[in-house]
Design a protein around this motif. Structure first.
Motif, PDB file in Angstrom:
ATOM      1  N   ASN A  53       0.849  -1.188   0.000  1.00 33.82           N
ATOM      2  CA  ASN A  53       0.000   0.000   0.000  1.00 33.82           C
ATOM      3  C   ASN A  53       0.890   1.246   0.000  1.00 33.82           C
ATOM      4  N   ALA A  93       0.253   4.277  -0.110  1.00 33.07           N
ATOM      5  CA  ALA A  93      -0.292   5.430   0.602  1.00 33.07           C
ATOM      6  C   ALA A  93      -0.203   5.296   2.120  1.00 33.07           C
ATOM      7  N   GLU A  94       0.271   4.144   2.611  1.00 31.24           N
ATOM      8  CA  GLU A  94       0.307   3.944   4.057  1.00 31.24           C
ATOM      9  C   GLU A  94       1.333   4.864   4.712  1.00 31.24           C
ATOM     10  N   TRP A 125       0.999   5.867  -9.361  1.00 31.34           N
ATOM     11  CA  TRP A 125       0.671   6.500  -8.090  1.00 31.34           C
ATOM     12  C   TRP A 125       1.726   7.554  -7.778  1.00 31.34           C
ATOM     13  N   THR A 144      -2.929   9.798  -8.091  1.00 28.11           N
ATOM     14  CA  THR A 144      -3.080  10.121  -6.673  1.00 28.11           C
ATOM     15  C   THR A 144      -2.127   9.243  -5.869  1.00 28.11           C
ATOM     16  N   THR A 197      -2.940   6.775  -4.235  1.00 34.24           N
ATOM     17  CA  THR A 197      -3.449   5.406  -4.285  1.00 34.24           C
ATOM     18  C   THR A 197      -3.038   4.749  -5.588  1.00 34.24           C
ATOM     19  N   ARG A 198      -2.357   3.625  -5.505  1.00 37.70           N
ATOM     20  CA  ARG A 198      -1.951   2.910  -6.726  1.00 37.70           C
ATOM     21  C   ARG A 198      -3.194   2.503  -7.497  1.00 37.70           C
ATOM     22  N   THR A 199      -3.270   2.913  -8.768  1.00 34.10           N
ATOM     23  CA  THR A 199      -4.468   2.721  -9.579  1.00 34.10           C
ATOM     24  C   THR A 199      -4.068   2.248 -10.968  1.00 34.10           C
TER      25      THR A 199
END
Length: 653
Positions: free
Chosen positions: A156, A158-159, A582, A610, A612-614
Motif C-alpha cells: 500500500n 499510501a500507508e 501513483w 493520486t 493510491t496505486r491505480t
C-alpha cells in the motif's frame, strides 16, 4: 512559566465557582492522581538533536518536564501539547510529572537515547494476537534507535508509518487472510535510517487443513446410523498420513454421513474450493458435500461429486465460488451414497483425509509442474534421478520443499531439480520464494541434465525472511527436452526452504503485450529517457517489486521528465495502453503513443494520479502516424511530485 501557572489557577477558580452554584464539590475529592503516564519522543533526523516531547496520561491537565541533561528546573506543557528541547548525543532520563485537576501528581522517568549514527542490529518481534488471528502485535529493538516507524503492508504506497517508541508494542488489524510484508524503520537523531521487513501470514482461525493425525476425533461425528472414527491409514501409497477418518454406513441405509464443526466460521473470501482426499475399496459411488450455517441448517450450499473408488486415494475438489459471503458457514457435512444394496459390493466403508481450502485460481508455475508443491514432491527430484523424489513438509496448510544442510561440501551434494524443455538461446525468467534459518546462499538456474552439463545459474543470498527472487537466465549454446531447473544447496550449512517456483519463457508472467519488460522486473532496459537509446531510466525495488520512480522537484515542460520505450506502431490501428501509477500527491502526467522523431506526431492523454496505486487504461488511435521505432510516452515534467509507474502493457485492437 509563571504565566502558565496563573492561567491554570484562574481556570480552577472559575470551574470551582461554577460547581459552588450547585452546592456540590464532592466530585473534586473523588478525582484520583493521573494514571498511564507516558511520553512520546520525536527526534529530528538532521543531526540537530532537537527532540519533541509529547506527554500523555489519563486524568492530567498539565505536565512538568525535567529534561535530564543538566538544564535547571522544569518546563510545563498542557495536555495535548508538546515541548521542544535540544540535546547533545547521549542517553538521558527524562522525568514527566503529570498534574491532575485537583493537584494530585504522578511522576515517571523515561529513557531517551539521542544518537546521530544510523541504528544497528535491528530486530523485529511480531506475534499474532491470541484473541484475534487478524491482529498482529509488533515491537522492535535496535542499537542507537530513538524510535521506529511501522508499515504494516508495504504493498500500500499510501500507508503512513505508525510511530513506535523504544520498548513499546503497536498493533494492527488486517482486513483478511493472506501474506503481508511488514516493514520497520529504525530512526535515530541522524539522517540515516535502518529498515527490516518480515512477511506476516494471516490465516483463518478454523482448523484447516483437517489432518486426522492431530484432529480432535470427538469432533468427527457420524449420523443417520453411520459410524465415524479416526483409524490407521489403510493405504499410504498416495497419502502418507498415519491417521485418517473412517466412515461406515449403518444398516439398512445405503448411505453414510458425517459432520465436522469447525472452531470458527470458515473464511471463503480468498479461497473458495474445498479439497479432500477420499479412499474406498468400493467401485465408484457419489459424494454429496454441504457447507452449513452453525445456527440455521436452512442456510447451506450443497454439491455432488462422482467418485472413482477401487482402492486408491483420489483428490476431490468441491467448488463453492458461488458462495454467499454475507452468510457464515461453520459446519462441513457430507454423505456417501453406496448405491443399491445387493450390487455385489461387500465393503461399506469410506476413508477421508486432508480436508483443506484452496484458491479457485491455481498457482501459475509457467513451464513447470507442481511449482507450489501442493501435490507433494511430484515432478521434483534429487539430481537427475527420476526415481529420487525430494522431501517436502506441510506447515499451516502450505506445502514446500525443505532441507537442512548440516555439513558444507560441493554445491550439488544437496540438490533439487525438475526436468523441463529448455530451448537453446532463449531467455527464461525463474521466480521462487526462499528462506532459511540463517543468512546463506544457494545456486539457482537452468541447465542440462546430462553431459556436458551446460547451465546458466546465479548465487542467491537467502535469509530467515521469506522472500521472492526473480532471475533472468539465457540458455546460451544449449537446450534439451529433458533439461532442468536447478537448485544446488550443499556448499553452506543451514536450512533451505523453497516454494512457489515458476519458470517463464521471456521476461516473466506479466502480459505486457507488444512491449518488453513492462513490469520492470528485469530492471530498466529497454525503458529510456526521451529517445536516447543509451539513457536508461531509473527504477526502484521495494519488497521484491521493481517499478519506475521519479521525483519532479521543479515544474517545467512536460517532456523535461520522460520515460519511453520504442515499439512499432502501425498507422491506422487503435491501441490500448494500460499501466499502474501513483504519487505522493495529486498531480497529472501525460501518457500515450507517438513518434520518436520529427514531426513528433502522437496520441496522448492527461492522466490524473493520486497516492493510491491505480490501474489506468487509455484507448489511443494512431490515425496519422506510424513507424518501426515509434514509442510509448510518459511525460511528467509539468508538475512537481513523485511519479511511480508499473505494469505497462500495450496491445493493438
Amino acid at each position: 512559566m509563571k504565566a502558565l501557572k496563573y492561567i491554570l489557577s484562574l481556570t480552577l477558580v472559575f470551574f470551582i465557582g461554577c460547581a459552588e452554584d450547585d452546592n456540590d464539590l464532592s466530585f473534586v475529592d473523588k478525582i484520583e492522581a493521573p494514571t498511564n503516564v507516558s511520553a512520546l519522543f520525536k527526534i529530528s533526523q538532521d543531526n540537530s538533536g532537537l527532540v519533541s516531547i509529547t506527554p500523555n496520561s489519563d486524568g492530567a491537565v498539565m505536565y512538568n518536564i525535567t529534561f535530564g541533561d543538566g538544564t535547571e528546573g522544569s518546563e510545563s506543557v498542557k495536555q495535548g501539547e508538546s515541548l521542544d528541547h535540544s540535546y547533545l548525543e547521549g542517553t538521558y532520563s527524562v522525568n514527566v510529572e503529570a498534574v491532575g485537576l485537583n493537584g494530585l501528581k504522578t511522576t515517571i522517568s523515561k529513557e531517551l537515547v539521542v544518537s546521530f549514527r544510523a541504528p544497528e542490529n535491528l530486530e523485529i518481534t511480531t506475534q499474532i494476537d491470541a484473541s484475534n488471528p487478524f491482529i498482529v502485535n509488533v515491537s522492535a529493538i535496535a542499537d542507537y534507535a530513538a524510535s521506529f516507524l511501522v508499515f504494516f503492508d508495504t504493498s500500500n504506497p499510501a500507508e503512513e508509518g505508525t510511530p513506535m517508541q523504544v520498548g513499546e508494542t503497536v498493533s494492527f488489524e488486517y482486513a483478511g487472510v493472506g501474506d503481508y510484508t511488514l516493514k520497520v524503520v529504525a530512526l535515530s537523531g541522524g539522517s540515516e535510517t535502518t529498515e527490516l521487513t518480515e512477511v506476516i501470514t494471516v490465516s483463518s482461525p478454523v482448523e484447516m487443513p483437517i489432518d486426522f493425525e492431530v484432529f480432535d476425533s470427538s469432533k468427527f461425528i457420524g449420523f443417520g446410523g453411520a459410524s465415524a472414527e479416526v483409524v490407521d491409514n489403510p493405504d499410504t501409497d498416495g497419502n502418507a498420513s498415519a491417521k485418517v477418518g473412517k466412515i461406515v454406513k449403518g444398516a439398512p441405509e445405503i448411505w453414510a454421513g458425517d459432520v465436522i464443526i469447525t472452531s470458527a466460521p470458515i473464511d471463503f473470501s480468498s479461497k473458495n474450493i474445498i479439497k479432500l482426499d477420499v479412499w474406498s475399496p468400493r467401485p465408484g459411488g457419489k459424494l454429496t458435500f454441504k457447507i452449513e450455517n452453525l445456527d440455521d441448517a436452512n442456510i447451506n450450499i450443497e454439491k455432488e461429486v462422482t467418485l472413482q473408488g477401487n482402492s486408491a486415494w483420489e483428490e476431490v475438489l468441491i467448488d463453492f465460488s458461488d458462495i454467499d459471503l454475507s452468510q457464515t458457514y461453520q459446519k462441513l457435512v457430507w454423505f456417501f451414497d453406496f448405491g443399491i444394496v445387493g450390487d455385489g459390493s461387500t465393503d461399506w466403508t469410506f476413508y477421508v483425509d486432508n480436508i483443506d481450502l484452496q484458491s479457485a485460481d491455481p498457482f501459475n508455475d509457467g513451464l513447470l509442474a507442481n511449482g507450489d508443491f501442493e501435490s507433494g514432491a511430484d515432478s521434483w527430484i534429487v539430481g537427475t534421478d527420476d526415481n529420487a523424489p525430494v522431501a517436502v513438509v506441510t506447515d499451516s496448510g502450505n506445502t514446500y520443499y525443505s532441507t537442512n544442510v548440516t555439513a558444507a561440501g560441493n554445491p550439488w551434494d544437496v540438490n533439487m531439480s525438475q526436468k523441463v524443455n529448455i530451448i537453446q538461446d532463449e531467455t527464461y525468467t525463474l521466480v521462487f520464494d526462499a528462506w532459511s534459518d540463517t543468512n546463506r546462499s544457494i545456486i539457482s538456474g537452468i541447465g542440462l541434465s546430462g553431459p556436458p552439463w551446460s547451465s546458466t545459474t546465479e548465487s542467491v543470498n537467502i535469509t530467515p525472511t521469506k522472500t521472492t527472487y526473480s532471475l533472468t537466465l539465457v540458455a546460451t549454446g544449449y537446450g534439451a527436452p529433458d533439461a532442468r531447473v536447478i537448485f544446488d544447496m550443499g556448499a553452506e550449512v543451514g536450512m533451505v526452504n523453497i516454494d512457489n517456483v515458476s519458470l517463464f519463457l521471456g521476461d516473466g508472467p506479466f502480459d505486457d503485450g507488444i512491449l518488453t519488460n513492462g513490469d520492470f522486473e528485469a530492471g530498466s532496459e529497454p525503458w529510456i529517457v526521451g529517445t536516447d537509446d543509451n539513457a536508461l531510466v531509473s527504477v526502484v525495488t521495494d519488497s521484491g517489486n521493481t517499478y519506475y520512480s521519479a521525483d519532479v522537484a521543479t515544474a517545467g515542460n512536460p517532456w523535461d521528465v520522460n520515460m519511453s520505450q520504442k515499439v512499432e506502431i502501425t498507422q491506422g490501428l487503435t491501441y490500448t495502453l494500460t499501466f499502474d501509477a501513483w504519487s505522493d500527491t495529486n498531480r497529472a502526467i501525460v501518457s500515450g503513443i507517438g513518434l520518436s522523431g520529427p514531426p513528433w506526431s502522437s496520441a496522448t492523454e492527461s492522466v490524473s494520479i493520486t497516492p493510491t496505486r491505480t490501474t489506468y487504461t487509455l484507448t489511443l488511435e494512431a490515425a496519422d502516424f506510424g513507424a518501426a521505432d515509434a514509442r510509448v510516452i510518459f511525460d511528467m515534467g509539468a508538475e512537481i511530485g513523485q511519479v511511480n509507474i508499473d505494469n505497462v502493457s500495450l496491445t493493438s485492437n
